[in-house]
Structure formats: C-alpha cells, structure tokens
Scaffold this active site. Structure first.
Site, PDB file in Angstrom:
ATOM      1  CG  HIS A  78      -0.339  -0.131   2.527  1.00 18.04           C
ATOM      2  ND1 HIS A  78       0.180  -1.321   2.998  1.00 18.04           N
ATOM      3  CD2 HIS A  78      -0.139   0.773   3.512  1.00 18.04           C
ATOM      4  CE1 HIS A  78       0.667  -1.152   4.216  1.00 18.04           C
ATOM      5  NE2 HIS A  78       0.493   0.126   4.553  1.00 18.04           N
TER       6      HIS A  78
ATOM      7  CG  HIS B  89       1.286   5.426   3.822  1.00 18.83           C
ATOM      8  ND1 HIS B  89       0.491   5.437   4.932  1.00 18.83           N
ATOM      9  CD2 HIS B  89       1.917   4.220   3.819  1.00 18.83           C
ATOM     10  CE1 HIS B  89       0.632   4.307   5.592  1.00 18.83           C
ATOM     11  NE2 HIS B  89       1.500   3.545   4.927  1.00 18.83           N
TER      12      HIS B  89
END
Length: 149
Positions: A112, A114
């Site tokens: 993932h 940010h």
C-alpha cells in the site's frame, strides 16, 4: 498513557484486512475505485487527508508486486495528490511513502502506498542519520546495487 492501537492485519476470519477492504467486506472511507485499485482515507492519519492506495489483488511485498502494477499504483497516487491540493484541506506539499517489510515499518503485509498531505508545522518528521557520505562510500554502494541488477 495507553498503548497505540494498531490496525489489525487480518479480519476476524483471518482474511487480509486490506483484501477485505478492497472487496468492501470491511468498512472504509473510499476516495477511488477502479478494477485494480482502491484508495481510502487512512484510519490513523499522519495528517488530515492521509490516503492509502491499495491494489485489489493481494501482494504482501514489493518483490511479489508486478512492475506494471507498481507503476499504476504511483499513477493513482499522483492523481490523488493533485486532488488533495485542490481541496480545502491543509496541503502545501505531499509525501508518498511505501514501507516494504517490517524493518521498514510495514504493519500490514499487503502493498500500500501512503499519500500524505503536508503543511508547515504538521509535526511529521523523519529522523535519520542525514550526514553527507564520502564519495568512496557512495561509489561502493552504487557498485553493489549495479551488480545486483
């Protein structure tokens, strides 16, 4: 003071929490969805507007993430960064941050990215040994990376 509550890496049924979010089996505040990616507002934001871009397919780390998917991950983040700048949220800059592995701070083993809006005085700092390195040290590091390509 109490211990910082971490987001669980899995659901009660043992499924990856980000896989559950990507299929809407777990709740989240969605800001983007397409066939391959979702983007959500971070549950524990560094700053207001902190987003996470998640591939819908499970990839525990960068080594398992296809290069094309990685490129598209950054394309989605780029679009979201521009959108953050158009909001009324405090956003004088953007950090893109991807932690790969526990030693790098990755808490949930699902790649993932940010997208963190930044503004003066937001309190977020990265503390490291920022000293200037010698030319010899830089050349040695470059040689090791080149040899591994």
């Amino acid at each position: 003071m109490g211990e910082l509550k971490r987001m669980p890496a899995t659901t009660d049924s043992g499924k990856c929490i980000f896989c559950a979010i990507a299929t809407r089996a777990a709740p989240a505040a969605f800001v983007h969805e397409d066939d391959d990616f979702v983007a959500i507002v971070d549950l524990r934001p560094v700053t207001t507007g902190h987003l996470l871009v998640l591939p819908r397919a499970h990839h525990a780390d960068l080594a398992s993430l296809p290069a094309e998917t990685g490129g598209r991950l950054f394309t989605v983040a780029h679009t979201l960064a521009a959108a953050l700048r158009r909001t009324d949220l405090p956003c004088e800059g953007i950090n893109l941050f991807l932690a790969d592995g526990k030693a790098a701070g990755q808490e949930i083993p699902h790649v993932h990215l940010h997208v963190i809006p930044r503004h003066a005085g937001d309190g977020f700092v990265m503390d490291a040994d920022w000293r200037v390195r010698t030319r010899e040290e830089l050349t040695e590091v470059a040689a090791k990376v080149k040899a591994a390509l």
